[in-house]
Design a protein around this motif. Structure first.
Motif, PDB file in Angstrom:
ATOM      1  N   GLU A 244       0.835  -1.193   0.000  1.00  0.00           N
ATOM      2  CA  GLU A 244       0.000   0.000   0.000  1.00  0.00           C
ATOM      3  C   GLU A 244       0.876   1.251   0.000  1.00  0.00           C
ATOM      4  OE1 GLU A 244      -3.989   1.484   2.254  1.00  0.00           O
ATOM      5  OE2 GLU A 244      -2.284   0.988   3.538  1.00  0.00           O
ATOM      6  N   GLN A 245       1.938   1.253   0.808  1.00  0.00           N
ATOM      7  CA  GLN A 245       2.871   2.375   0.836  1.00  0.00           C
ATOM      8  C   GLN A 245       3.527   2.551  -0.530  1.00  0.00           C
ATOM      9  OE1 GLN A 245       3.846   4.598   3.663  1.00  0.00           O
ATOM     10  NE2 GLN A 245       4.392   5.629   1.761  1.00  0.00           N
ATOM     11  N   ALA A 246       3.871   1.445  -1.179  1.00  0.00           N
ATOM     12  CA  ALA A 246       4.492   1.518  -2.502  1.00  0.00           C
ATOM     13  C   ALA A 246       3.558   2.163  -3.516  1.00  0.00           C
ATOM     14  CB  ALA A 246       4.897   0.125  -2.969  1.00  0.00           C
ATOM     15  N   LEU A 247       2.261   1.884  -3.400  1.00  0.00           N
ATOM     16  CA  LEU A 247       1.296   2.479  -4.312  1.00  0.00           C
ATOM     17  C   LEU A 247       1.179   3.981  -4.066  1.00  0.00           C
ATOM     18  CD1 LEU A 247      -0.711   2.214  -6.551  1.00  0.00           C
ATOM     19  CD2 LEU A 247      -2.413   1.383  -4.909  1.00  0.00           C
ATOM     20  N   TYR A 248       1.145   4.392  -2.806  1.00  0.00           N
ATOM     21  CA  TYR A 248       1.117   5.824  -2.490  1.00  0.00           C
ATOM     22  C   TYR A 248       2.390   6.516  -2.985  1.00  0.00           C
ATOM     23  CZ  TYR A 248      -3.122   5.994   0.352  1.00  0.00           C
ATOM     24  OH  TYR A 248      -4.430   5.979   0.762  1.00  0.00           O
ATOM     25  N   ASP A 249       3.526   5.842  -2.864  1.00  0.00           N
ATOM     26  CA  ASP A 249       4.793   6.444  -3.288  1.00  0.00           C
ATOM     27  C   ASP A 249       4.836   6.692  -4.792  1.00  0.00           C
ATOM     28  OD1 ASP A 249       5.661   6.350  -0.680  1.00  0.00           O
ATOM     29  OD2 ASP A 249       6.881   4.535  -0.932  1.00  0.00           O
ATOM     30  N   VAL A 250       4.246   5.788  -5.565  1.00  0.00           N
ATOM     31  CA  VAL A 250       4.327   5.893  -7.021  1.00  0.00           C
ATOM     32  C   VAL A 250       3.223   6.784  -7.598  1.00  0.00           C
ATOM     33  CG1 VAL A 250       2.843   3.955  -7.698  1.00  0.00           C
ATOM     34  CG2 VAL A 250       4.877   4.491  -9.055  1.00  0.00           C
ATOM     35  N   LEU A 251       2.257   7.164  -6.771  1.00  0.00           N
ATOM     36  CA  LEU A 251       1.096   7.914  -7.262  1.00  0.00           C
ATOM     37  C   LEU A 251       1.463   9.230  -7.957  1.00  0.00           C
ATOM     38  CD1 LEU A 251      -1.964   7.956  -7.515  1.00  0.00           C
ATOM     39  CD2 LEU A 251      -2.093   8.983  -5.237  1.00  0.00           C
ATOM     40  N   PRO A 252       2.351  10.074  -7.406  1.00  0.00           N
ATOM     41  CA  PRO A 252       2.691  11.322  -8.119  1.00  0.00           C
ATOM     42  C   PRO A 252       3.247  11.064  -9.513  1.00  0.00           C
ATOM     43  CG  PRO A 252       3.453  11.420  -5.846  1.00  0.00           C
ATOM     44  CD  PRO A 252       3.021  10.014  -6.085  1.00  0.00           C
ATOM     45  N   LYS A 253       4.095  10.053  -9.648  1.00  0.00           N
ATOM     46  CA  LYS A 253       4.659   9.725 -10.962  1.00  0.00           C
ATOM     47  C   LYS A 253       3.570   9.250 -11.909  1.00  0.00           C
ATOM     48  CE  LYS A 253       8.091   6.729 -13.199  1.00  0.00           C
ATOM     49  NZ  LYS A 253       9.111   5.653 -12.977  1.00  0.00           N
ATOM     50  N   VAL A 254       2.626   8.464 -11.410  1.00  0.00           N
ATOM     51  CA  VAL A 254       1.527   7.971 -12.236  1.00  0.00           C
ATOM     52  C   VAL A 254       0.695   9.136 -12.766  1.00  0.00           C
ATOM     53  CG1 VAL A 254      -0.644   6.668 -12.199  1.00  0.00           C
ATOM     54  CG2 VAL A 254       1.406   5.729 -11.108  1.00  0.00           C
ATOM     55  N   LEU A 255       0.356  10.085 -11.894  1.00  0.00           N
ATOM     56  CA  LEU A 255      -0.457  11.229 -12.311  1.00  0.00           C
ATOM     57  C   LEU A 255       0.284  12.091 -13.324  1.00  0.00           C
ATOM     58  CD1 LEU A 255      -2.073  12.311  -8.920  1.00  0.00           C
ATOM     59  CD2 LEU A 255      -3.065  10.909 -10.735  1.00  0.00           C
ATOM     60  N   ALA A 256       1.592  12.254 -13.138  1.00  0.00           N
ATOM     61  CA  ALA A 256       2.383  13.037 -14.091  1.00  0.00           C
ATOM     62  C   ALA A 256       2.404  12.360 -15.459  1.00  0.00           C
ATOM     63  CB  ALA A 256       3.803  13.223 -13.567  1.00  0.00           C
ATOM     64  N   GLN A 257       2.522  11.043 -15.479  1.00  0.00           N
ATOM     65  CA  GLN A 257       2.513  10.321 -16.753  1.00  0.00           C
ATOM     66  C   GLN A 257       1.152  10.412 -17.435  1.00  0.00           C
ATOM     67  OE1 GLN A 257       3.761   6.468 -15.319  1.00  0.00           O
ATOM     68  NE2 GLN A 257       5.910   6.821 -15.854  1.00  0.00           N
ATOM     69  N   LEU A 258       0.077  10.306 -16.651  1.00  0.00           N
ATOM     70  CA  LEU A 258      -1.259  10.383 -17.228  1.00  0.00           C
ATOM     71  C   LEU A 258      -1.556  11.775 -17.764  1.00  0.00           C
ATOM     72  CD1 LEU A 258      -3.358   8.278 -14.677  1.00  0.00           C
ATOM     73  CD2 LEU A 258      -2.643   7.638 -16.983  1.00  0.00           C
ATOM     74  N   ARG A 259      -0.949  12.783 -17.172  1.00  0.00           N
ATOM     75  CA  ARG A 259      -1.146  14.152 -17.653  1.00  0.00           C
ATOM     76  C   ARG A 259      -0.661  14.305 -19.093  1.00  0.00           C
ATOM     77  NH1 ARG A 259      -4.023  18.870 -16.590  1.00  0.00           N
ATOM     78  NH2 ARG A 259      -2.857  20.649 -17.339  1.00  0.00           N
ATOM     79  N   SER A 260       0.394  13.569 -19.442  1.00  0.00           N
ATOM     80  CA  SER A 260       0.986  13.722 -20.769  1.00  0.00           C
ATOM     81  C   SER A 260       0.610  12.618 -21.754  1.00  0.00           C
ATOM     82  CB  SER A 260       2.514  13.779 -20.660  1.00  0.00           C
ATOM     83  OG  SER A 260       3.024  12.600 -20.061  1.00  0.00           O
ATOM     84  N   THR A 261       0.272  11.420 -21.257  1.00  0.00           N
ATOM     85  CA  THR A 261       0.038  10.295 -22.164  1.00  0.00           C
ATOM     86  C   THR A 261      -1.397   9.777 -22.175  1.00  0.00           C
ATOM     87  OG1 THR A 261       0.614   8.611 -20.507  1.00  0.00           O
ATOM     88  CG2 THR A 261       2.421   9.540 -21.812  1.00  0.00           C
ATOM     89  N   GLY A 262      -2.140   9.979 -21.096  1.00  0.00           N
ATOM     90  CA  GLY A 262      -3.517   9.496 -21.045  1.00  0.00           C
ATOM     91  C   GLY A 262      -3.669   8.071 -20.572  1.00  0.00           C
ATOM     92  N   GLU A 263      -2.567   7.277 -20.609  1.00  0.00           N
ATOM     93  CA  GLU A 263      -2.615   5.892 -20.134  1.00  0.00           C
ATOM     94  C   GLU A 263      -1.205   5.478 -19.732  1.00  0.00           C
ATOM     95  OE1 GLU A 263      -4.340   1.494 -21.500  1.00  0.00           O
ATOM     96  OE2 GLU A 263      -4.559   3.249 -22.787  1.00  0.00           O
ATOM     97  N   THR A 264      -1.098   4.667 -18.680  1.00  0.00           N
ATOM     98  CA  THR A 264       0.217   4.238 -18.213  1.00  0.00           C
ATOM     99  C   THR A 264       0.106   2.882 -17.529  1.00  0.00           C
ATOM    100  OG1 THR A 264       2.196   4.956 -16.996  1.00  0.00           O
ATOM    101  CG2 THR A 264       0.076   5.311 -15.930  1.00  0.00           C
ATOM    102  N   ILE A 265       1.254   2.284 -17.275  1.00  0.00           N
ATOM    103  CA  ILE A 265       1.329   1.024 -16.555  1.00  0.00           C
ATOM    104  C   ILE A 265       1.844   1.303 -15.144  1.00  0.00           C
ATOM    105  CG2 ILE A 265       2.400  -1.263 -16.446  1.00  0.00           C
ATOM    106  CD1 ILE A 265       0.413  -0.991 -18.695  1.00  0.00           C
ATOM    107  N   VAL A 266       1.142   0.792 -14.146  1.00  0.00           N
ATOM    108  CA  VAL A 266       1.548   0.938 -12.746  1.00  0.00           C
ATOM    109  C   VAL A 266       2.058  -0.414 -12.261  1.00  0.00           C
ATOM    110  CG1 VAL A 266       0.841   1.604 -10.424  1.00  0.00           C
ATOM    111  CG2 VAL A 266      -0.222   2.695 -12.417  1.00  0.00           C
ATOM    112  N   GLU A 267       3.216  -0.419 -11.647  1.00  0.00           N
ATOM    113  CA  GLU A 267       3.805  -1.660 -11.146  1.00  0.00           C
ATOM    114  C   GLU A 267       4.003  -1.561  -9.642  1.00  0.00           C
ATOM    115  OE1 GLU A 267       7.696  -4.591 -11.779  1.00  0.00           O
ATOM    116  OE2 GLU A 267       7.191  -3.046 -13.269  1.00  0.00           O
ATOM    117  N   VAL A 268       3.516  -2.548  -8.931  1.00  0.00           N
ATOM    118  CA  VAL A 268       3.672  -2.646  -7.477  1.00  0.00           C
ATOM    119  C   VAL A 268       4.016  -4.079  -7.133  1.00  0.00           C
ATOM    120  CG1 VAL A 268       2.558  -2.446  -5.222  1.00  0.00           C
ATOM    121  CG2 VAL A 268       2.076  -0.753  -6.998  1.00  0.00           C
ATOM    122  N   SER A 269       5.147  -4.288  -6.508  1.00  0.00           N
ATOM    123  CA  SER A 269       5.570  -5.605  -6.042  1.00  0.00           C
ATOM    124  C   SER A 269       5.532  -6.654  -7.161  1.00  0.00           C
ATOM    125  CB  SER A 269       4.686  -6.051  -4.867  1.00  0.00           C
ATOM    126  OG  SER A 269       5.204  -7.202  -4.241  1.00  0.00           O
ATOM    127  N   GLY A 270       5.979  -6.257  -8.349  1.00  0.00           N
ATOM    128  CA  GLY A 270       6.029  -7.175  -9.466  1.00  0.00           C
ATOM    129  C   GLY A 270       4.729  -7.359 -10.212  1.00  0.00           C
TER     130      GLY A 270
END
Length: 420
Positions: A208-234
């Motif tokens: 859960e902490q890993a998902l919160y940590d990656v959230l800013p990067k995910v939102l930044a990617q979605l701002r520019s691409t519209g779709e992204t891949i999120v990876e947590v614990s493999g």
């Protein structure tokens, strides 16, 4: 000499001192007999929730901490310790200008200045951070600053007369803070993981902490691409921007109500973190995104007005609009330029979930209507402007083609062609 500037927003406090730049969110962690603040504390918030406090900037006072957090007696003690940590990370400047949010109450502001007097630096200026940021950007007689804090959002009205700019009011938006938004975003992303992989990242504190940590990067990617891949614990899940637009709906609605009837066309200044929220462009078409260092740049520009030599600081709530031409906000009144025709197949239906609805019909679940022009192209009614996105961008009157994705008030539809 460059001024040291502390921009106080508990989503990301920032202290600039020459070439030094220290920053961190308003998180305090007491673990193993010591305090950690900022991003280090945030990185363990889900792992040690009972040892973490995120309310001390928002609830700045001298009431006993409930629950207790180490030896700190009250939130003022935590603010004092956090300021010392930021000051050390920024190279220990001797003098600092404070930029504060308009939501800070008078007694909280007085307490903050008292805390600063016990810090190893002197405060030589005090300015409203919304006014400072807007002084470099506002181009209309009235504008608004949408600010996101950890436990609330705020709307600050800005008034410019061509020479100066001020902030007549700041309105809190309860329940619309970053923490509430993060919770909903994580819930939506976790649901996508479950659907696609049967893995729930919320089941364990570390994932859960890993998902919160990656959230800013995910939102930044979605701002520019519209779709992204999120990876947590493999585990990997595909996330689209349109799938997350519902998370900010309460904030967007509350902000629009606070702004008033012309919210879709008023000039809105967005802190960078607010601009990352999926769907915001569909609600506020006339927005400008502030730079990360906009407050610092404004203070440097207006130091002669902000910097003070007296022991009792006075809040600077009015600044010059230097180098700008203030004009009435007439965007909503101007005749729009028709958009160029887009090439592609003409659609016949809206696909919502697993149901197809004929274009032009009234039984579909979207909050808008489509009309067919004499050319045969389909367009949305003008009522959709500002409330509907086309392929993740605000709808601006374009003709619809097969493959387009529409989002209207949280409902998503795919434009398709049904062959007879």
């Amino acid at each position: 000499m460059t001024l040291a500037v502390l921009d106080i927003n508990d989503c990301n406090l920032q202290l600039w001192a020459g070439s030094q730049h220290a920053q961190g969110a308003g998180y305090a962690l007491f673990s193993k007999g010591d305090y950690q603040f900022g991003n280090d504390a945030r990185a363990r918030a889900r792992l040690e929730p009972r040892s973490t406090n995120t309310r001390y900037w928002w609830q700045l006072n001298t009431e006993p901490l409930q629950p207790a957090l180490g030896p700190a007696r009250h939130s003022a003690d935590l603010v004092h310790a956090h300021l010392q940590a930021l000051h050390s990370d920024a190279g220990r400047p001797e003098q600092v200008v404070l930029a504060v949010p308009g939501s800070l109450q008078r007694d909280q502001l007085a307490l903050l200045l008292g805390i600063v007097q016990a810090c190893p630096f002197n405060a030589t200026g005090l300015v409203n951070r919304s006014v400072a940021a807007a002084s470099m950007l506002v181009t209309s007689e009235r504008a608004f600053h949408l600010e996101l804090q950890l436990h609330q959002a705020t709307i600050t009205e800005l008034s410019a007369d061509g020479d100066t700019i001020t902030a007549p009011r700041t309105q809190p938006l309860p329940g619309c803070g970053m923490l509430q938004l993060q919770e909903r975003l994580v819930e939506l992303i976790a649901a996508a993981f479950i659907r696609q992989t049967r893995f729930d990242p919320r089941r364990k504190a570390d994932t859960e902490q890993a998902l919160y940590d990656v959230l800013p990067k995910v939102l930044a990617q979605l701002r520019s691409t519209g779709e992204t891949i999120v990876e947590v614990s493999g585990n990997r899940a595909s996330i689209s921007r349109s799938a997350l637009t519902e998370a900010g709906s309460r904030l967007f609605t509350s902000a629009a109500e606070a702004i008033g009837a012309n919210a879709a066309h008023e000039q809105i200044l967005l802190d960078p973190i607010v601009a990352l929220l999926p769907g915001i462009d569909g609600h506020f078409a006339n927005n400008r995104v502030l730079a990360e260092d906009s407050v610092n740049q404004a203070v440097q520009q207006h130091r002669s007005v902000i910097e003070q030599s007296t022991d009792e600081l006075v809040l600077t709530g009015t600044l010059p609009c230097e180098g700008m031409t203030i004009r009435p906000n007439v965007e909503a009144l101007a005749d729009p330029v028709p958009p160029a025709r887009r090439e592609g197949k003409v659609p016949t239906h809206l696909l919502v979930g697993q149901s197809a609805y004929a274009l032009g019909g009234r039984n579909h679940p979207l909050a808008m209507e489509a009309t067919q022009e004499t050319s045969g192209d389909w367009v949305l009614s003008t009522d959709a402007s500002g409330h509907t996105t086309l392929n993740d961008d605000p709808y601006a009157g374009e003709n619809l083609v097969v493959g387009d994705t529409l989002v209207s008030e949280g409902t998503t539809a795919l434009l398709i062609e049904v062959l007879s």
